[in-house]
Design an enzyme around this catalytic site. Structure first.
Site, PDB file in Angstrom:
ATOM      1  N   GLU A  13      -3.288 -17.669 -22.351  1.00 38.43           N
ATOM      2  CA  GLU A  13      -2.368 -17.716 -21.204  1.00 38.43           C
ATOM      3  C   GLU A  13      -2.014 -19.143 -20.797  1.00 38.43           C
ATOM      4  O   GLU A  13      -1.415 -19.380 -19.763  1.00 38.43           O
ATOM      5  CB  GLU A  13      -2.929 -16.920 -20.020  1.00 38.43           C
ATOM      6  CG  GLU A  13      -4.390 -17.110 -19.739  1.00 38.43           C
ATOM      7  CD  GLU A  13      -4.940 -16.177 -18.653  1.00 38.43           C
ATOM      8  OE1 GLU A  13      -4.185 -15.449 -18.023  1.00 38.43           O
ATOM      9  OE2 GLU A  13      -6.171 -16.210 -18.453  1.00 38.43           O
ATOM     10  N   CYS A  21      -2.013  -8.211 -22.350  1.00 34.36           N
ATOM     11  CA  CYS A  21      -2.432  -7.505 -21.137  1.00 34.36           C
ATOM     12  C   CYS A  21      -1.690  -7.966 -19.890  1.00 34.36           C
ATOM     13  O   CYS A  21      -2.036  -7.579 -18.781  1.00 34.36           O
ATOM     14  CB  CYS A  21      -3.936  -7.630 -20.930  1.00 34.36           C
ATOM     15  SG  CYS A  21      -4.475  -9.320 -20.668  1.00 34.36           S
ATOM     16  N   HIS A  25       0.824  -1.212   0.000  1.00 27.91           N
ATOM     17  CA  HIS A  25       0.000   0.000   0.000  1.00 27.91           C
ATOM     18  C   HIS A  25       0.854   1.255   0.000  1.00 27.91           C
ATOM     19  O   HIS A  25       0.509   2.244  -0.631  1.00 27.91           O
ATOM     20  CB  HIS A  25      -0.901   0.022   1.232  1.00 27.91           C
ATOM     21  CG  HIS A  25      -1.894  -1.070   1.225  1.00 27.91           C
ATOM     22  ND1 HIS A  25      -2.654  -1.353   0.116  1.00 27.91           N
ATOM     23  CD2 HIS A  25      -2.239  -1.963   2.158  1.00 27.91           C
ATOM     24  CE1 HIS A  25      -3.429  -2.372   0.389  1.00 27.91           C
ATOM     25  NE2 HIS A  25      -3.207  -2.774   1.616  1.00 27.91           N
ATOM     26  N   ASP A  55       0.329 -15.391 -16.648  1.00 26.66           N
ATOM     27  CA  ASP A  55       0.100 -16.829 -16.562  1.00 26.66           C
ATOM     28  C   ASP A  55       0.833 -17.592 -17.648  1.00 26.66           C
ATOM     29  O   ASP A  55       1.340 -18.679 -17.411  1.00 26.66           O
ATOM     30  CB  ASP A  55      -1.409 -17.132 -16.653  1.00 26.66           C
ATOM     31  CG  ASP A  55      -2.066 -16.973 -15.295  1.00 26.66           C
ATOM     32  OD1 ASP A  55      -1.510 -17.495 -14.310  1.00 26.66           O
ATOM     33  OD2 ASP A  55      -3.128 -16.324 -15.216  1.00 26.66           O
TER      34      ASP A  55
HETATM   35  C1  PEP Z   1      -2.198 -12.638 -17.112  1.00 26.84           C
HETATM   36  O1  PEP Z   1      -2.239 -13.794 -16.692  1.00 26.84           O
HETATM   37  O2  PEP Z   1      -1.264 -12.180 -17.784  1.00 26.84           O
HETATM   38  C2  PEP Z   1      -3.275 -11.690 -16.771  1.00 26.84           C
HETATM   39  C3  PEP Z   1      -3.329 -10.509 -17.329  1.00 26.84           C
HETATM   40  O3  PEP Z   1      -4.192 -12.071 -15.879  1.00 26.84           O
HETATM   41  P1  PEP Z   1      -3.967 -12.187 -14.300  1.00 26.84           P
HETATM   42  O4  PEP Z   1      -2.678 -11.513 -13.972  1.00 26.84           O
HETATM   43  O5  PEP Z   1      -5.167 -11.545 -13.688  1.00 26.84           O
HETATM   44  O6  PEP Z   1      -3.942 -13.670 -14.090  1.00 26.84           O
HETATM   45 MG    MG Z   2      -4.070 -14.662 -15.989  1.00 25.15          MG
END
Ligand code: PEP
Ligand code: MG
Length: 594
Positions: free
Chosen positions: A436, A507, A194, A460
């Site tokens: 992923e 992402c 935080h 992932d």
């Molecule tokens: C990922 O796995 O890259 C992702 C964006 O999802 P999370 O980090 O929420 O698993």
């Molecule tokens: Mg993920």
């Protein structure tokens, strides 16, 4: 006085440089060593505990209501602490232990807390594991109140100072302002603590994870705090101070240039437009997305509403949440990822049923397809929200076309119900697959028939491709985004998408690190989604890169055999092409790995 120019190394948590005097904040709570309760009666001990909870509840509620404008988006942290205070496993369990085990309140609370902590440690999901720190803070505060070692007085200093503490709770940090506080140094915490997050919002430099800071540094000491590199210098001499003042000026110029360009679309120097989007977890973060110039939301993680309350969210609650985000960002795209959570119970994070291998367990789309009622409620809420802007939906952890088919089937059913009830929604809403899992990479060409777009979740994907637990510190150094296997996978997914004419975004955290942007552009990624704070720097790198050069870098990287070679090559290349980005940009983008 110790020797001048003594250097301490911590973890850089919020970029910026400051020279100032330290203010050491003394520790709040110490766990009581009183073990067994003997003299007081049970009712009295229980009442003492209840009163401590009520007092802290009142304090947190007051803070929540008085929180400053700058920190409004962090109200949820205080709300989460309010939920934890009353969570069954902490609250009811402490009362039970007082009653049944004849323990005093401190000891009972300590036992309840230890159990919760053990449970959390067995959970693979990083979002939930990340909440251990919150439970600990609530625990510390309660313990401080019970033992009378805390103080609820807000901090006040005569002069603006650099705060040095073992750890700071959100209740403490949200009471501070950048008028009083020049910087933060804490012994505990990482990039996602935080203190780091709030320091970022307040644009105050911070260094965390600095062992023994409260022992090494004394109130009144003159220090340099470098939140870019994580260095703290005690008792700097004049020449070092001058060097850091100059560095500070360079950094401020760089930062203002970066922020200036953040509102505009990022086009490569040879004309390729890209989309740089935000990853968010709750409506409050829309403000951050705007502030840092997001072209939309590339990943809206939707677990939060399921974790922050004791009941399953209703369709209406979900709808209101999604609608708020979608309407605020319209006409920009909002990509809502369906529930990515595991286990069979999740009424609260503390009631999670542990699995042997949670990362390989019943999570994400697998869980949703097993619990169609819960899934349909969410799909309905998303569809309803789609009437208020531009929504895309995406399913997490897809490993086969079958899961896309099943997910889409449910979506169609829900659409029919809405049509029947004459509830408006976007009938053309695009449905994407998160890539992923290595199986999805191998089947990417087939999956293009079932998905309207792909988004590569590298967090992932790297974990599953390299067999490296993304939350295991022991193997953290082997978690390598530039591993040749990862680069080849990205290339394969992009090629499959290109051939089928569907867009491919990224992402995961990899997309928000300026170091990787040229390689990813060269591999053909044209949409990046990241922590909002990383957006300005990433946009700057994109603007300074030519697609042609990026392709050369990617081609060269793909020819290398080991991750060490790729790392060396890409780092050298970046350092040569963008020295200022390398020096300041990566820390500024500061991956707040979520
Ligand atoms: C990922 O796995 O890259 C992702 C964006 O999802 P999370 O980090 O929420 O698993
Ligand atoms: Mg993920």
């Amino acid at each position: 006085m110790s020797d001048p120019n003594r250097i301490l190394q911590g973890i850089p948590a919020s970029p910026g440089i400051v020279v100032g005097r330290a203010q050491v904040v003394t520790e709040a709570a110490q766990v009581s060593t009183r073990l067994l309760y003997s003299e007081r009666d049970v009712a009295e001990e229980q009442e003492r505990f209840r009163q401590a909870v009520e007092q802290i509840e009142a304090e947190l509620t007051r803070l929540k209501n008085e929180i400053s404008e700058d920190l409004k988006e962090h109200v949820h942290i205080l709300e989460l602490h309010l939920v934890i205070l009353r969570d069954r496993m902490l609250y009811a369990e402490t009362l039970r232990l007082i009653q049944e085990e004849n323990l005093n309140a401190e000891r009972a609370l300590n036992q309840a807390y230890v159990k919760v902590k053990e449970l959390f440690q067995r959970i693979g999901d990083k979002h939930i594991r990340g909440r251990i720190a919150d439970v600990e803070m609530v625990y510390q505060r309660l313990m401080g109140r019970l033992t009378g070692k805390d103080s609820d007085k807000p901090f006040s200093f005569k002069e603006p100072a650099i705060i040095v503490a073992r750890d700071l709770s959100p209740a403490e940090t949200t009471q501070m302002s950048n008028v009083q506080v020049l910087g933060f140094i804490t012994e505990r915490g990482g990039k996602t603590s935080h203190t780091a997050i709030i320091a970022h919002s307040l644009e105050i430099p911070a260094v965390v994870g600095l062992d023994h800071a409260t022992l090494e540094i004394k109130t009144g000491d003159l220090i340099i705090l470098d939140g870019i590199t994580g260095v703290v210098i005690l008792d700097p001499d004049d020449s070092l101070r001058r060097i850091y003042q100059a560095r500070r000026a360079d950094f401020e110029i760089f930062k203002s240039e970066v922020v200036l360009g953040s509102a505009m679309v990022a086009v490569t120097s040879d004309g390729l437009p890209t989309r740089v989007m935000a990853n968010i977890e709750m409506p409050e973060e829309v403000a951050l997305a705007f502030k840092y110039g997001a072209d939309g939301v590339g990943l809206y993680r939707t677990e939060f509403l399921y974790l922050r309350q004791r009941h399953l969210p209703t369709e209406e609650e979900l709808f209101q949440d999604y609608k708020q985000v979608v309407a605020a960002l319209a006409p920009r795209v909002v990509t809502i990822r369906t529930l990515d959570i595991g286990g069979d119970k999740f009424l609260s994070p503390l009631e999670y049923a542990p699995e042997m291998n949670p990362a390989l367990g019943l999570r994400a789309i697998r869980f949703c397809l097993k619990e169609p009622k819960i899934f349909r409620t969410q799909l309905k809420a998303i569809l309803r929200a789609s009437a208020f802007g531009q929504v895309r939906i995406m399913f997490p952890l897809i490993s086969s076309p079958r899961e896309m088919q099943d997910g889409r089937k449910l979506l169609e059913l829900v659409k029919k119900e809405l049509k029947k009830d004459k509830v408006p929604f976007d009938a053309e809403l695009p449905v994407g697959a998160m890539i992923e899992v290595p199986a999805a990479v191998t089947l990417a060409d087939l999956l293009t028939r079932y998905a309207d777009f792909f988004s590569i979740g590298t967090n992932d994907l790297i974990q599953y491709a390299l067999a490296i637990d993304r939350v295991n510190q022991q193997v953290a150094d082997m978690y390598q985004p530039l591993h040749p296997a990862v680069l080849r996978m990205v290339r394969e997914v992009v090629q499959a998408g290109r051939q089928a004419g569907i867009s491919v975004a990224m992402c995961g955290e990899m997309a928000g690190d300026p170091l990787y942007i040229p390689v990813l552009l060269g591999l053909g990624v044209e949409e990046f989604s990241m922590n909002p704070m990383a957006i300005p720097v990433v946009k700057r790198v994109i603007r300074m890169t030519s697609l042609e050069r990026a392709k050369e870098v990617a081609q060269k990287a793909l020819l290398l055999h080991t991750v060490e070679e790729v790392n060396d090559y890409v780092t050298r290349e970046m350092d040569r092409l963008f020295p200022d980005i390398f020096r300041f940009g990566r820390p500024l983008a500061n991956k707040l790995a979520k």
